[in-house]
Design a protein around this motif. Sequence first.
Motif, short mmCIF file in Angstrom:
data_model
loop_
_atom_site.label_atom_id
_atom_site.label_comp_id
_atom_site.label_asym_id
_atom_site.label_seq_id
_atom_site.Cartn_x
_atom_site.Cartn_y
_atom_site.Cartn_z
N ARG A 34 0.84 -1.21 0.04
CA ARG A 34 -0.04 0.02 0.14
C ARG A 34 0.88 1.22 -0.14
N ASP A 35 1.97 1.45 0.79
CA ASP A 35 2.67 2.68 1.01
C ASP A 35 3.68 2.64 -0.26
N GLY A 64 2.17 2.57 -3.14
CA GLY A 64 1.41 3.15 -4.01
C GLY A 64 0.52 2.19 -4.73
N CYS A 72 -7.29 0.71 -2.26
CA CYS A 72 -6.77 -0.29 -3.08
C CYS A 72 -7.55 -1.78 -3.03
N LYS A 109 10.79 6.39 2.48
CA LYS A 109 9.85 7.37 3.06
C LYS A 109 10.56 8.37 4.14
N GLN A 163 -2.42 0.04 -6.17
CA GLN A 163 -3.89 0.21 -6.39
C GLN A 163 -4.64 -1.40 -6.43
N GLY A 201 2.50 -1.28 -7.48
CA GLY A 201 3.06 0.05 -6.90
C GLY A 201 4.31 0.39 -7.35
N CYS A 202 4.96 1.39 -6.96
CA CYS A 202 6.15 1.89 -7.64
C CYS A 202 7.25 1.22 -7.81
#
Length: 360
Positions: free
Chosen positions: A62-63, A65, A201, A107, A67, A88-89
């Motif tokens: 989730r962190d 990004g 997500c 982060k 979906q 995600g990324c």
Amino acid sequence: MADSQELISFIAQMTGESNLRVEENLGEGYVRLRVSEAERRQAKHDIQHVEDMVIELLRNARDAGAQHIYVATYRDDDLRKVVVIDDGCGVPEDIQDRIFEARVTSKLESMHMDRWGVHGRGMALFSIRQNCEEARVITSGANLGTALYACADTSVLPERADQSSWPVVEKDDEGRHVCARGPHNIVRTVAEFALEELHGCEVYLGSATEIAATLYQHAHRALDASQLLFLDSEEQLPVVDRLGYAADAEDFMRIACSIGLSLSERTAHRILAGTIKPMRSVAARLLRERTAAPQESAVDLARDRRGLRITRDDLQAFARTLERDFAELGDRYYLSLAQEPTVRVRGDRITVTFDIHKDE
């Protein structure tokens, strides 16, 4: 005190810092732990059950990004194996092992506070590796998503005995859907996360076969056949779309294995034939929502639906013939082949790609 410090320093020099847990002996039975030992103990505390590992993997996706998050899990004797695939990324190749080190995080300027606490300290993946038999990135890349594998020995890191029951969902006093009853197993862990991230997500949970079937359908809808013609490898696609690149069952099985999903060729055939249906998301199942079915066109009974199958030896012989025939064109336009022609069979189409050099 001075003698104690000298002894500690001597041991550190002889055995290496990794074997020394104490930084300073304070006397009276008190010591100051080294940072590495303090981190190790914190990691052991953070992950006390398999379900803790699963929630940390979900929060990590989730962190990043994501979906869409796909969780494939199964039990092999005492080993609980989990594969988490997300869009995600992604993680650049040169950092994929270092993300399991303590305090490594992307982060720097942010952290995430949710019902499970603070996330973003760079300790989640470190804790997972400390408590599991194995934890690694299977495949990833910048902006390509990630497939991550973790394996826990349940005789060391326990899990709930009932891993099949789904929780009962009810609305709380504020009108939010919550898991009201059911064992606190992996299913409930994923369900609670899915409800918490209901508008952030979508999460899918199942066996490797079920997740592969779901990924294939989603990729089949998302990918345009024309764009696949210009790809040299499925690795150029996001991880969640790679099964859509498969030309046949053998190809499907190979790509599935490359993202952490082990399948038999028979299972691959069944997925490609549509006899194994994709799954609904966890939230859709909990809330009894029906997934909108794609609009079906009229069935053409005269259409030949048999897939074209050409043996690998025949494809290689065909490629060598094309390479010889290319020579005349190359001489006329000062071209040479960078490699032998690539021949791909997809449905009722044979596609040949020539990678060329322009001769000086």
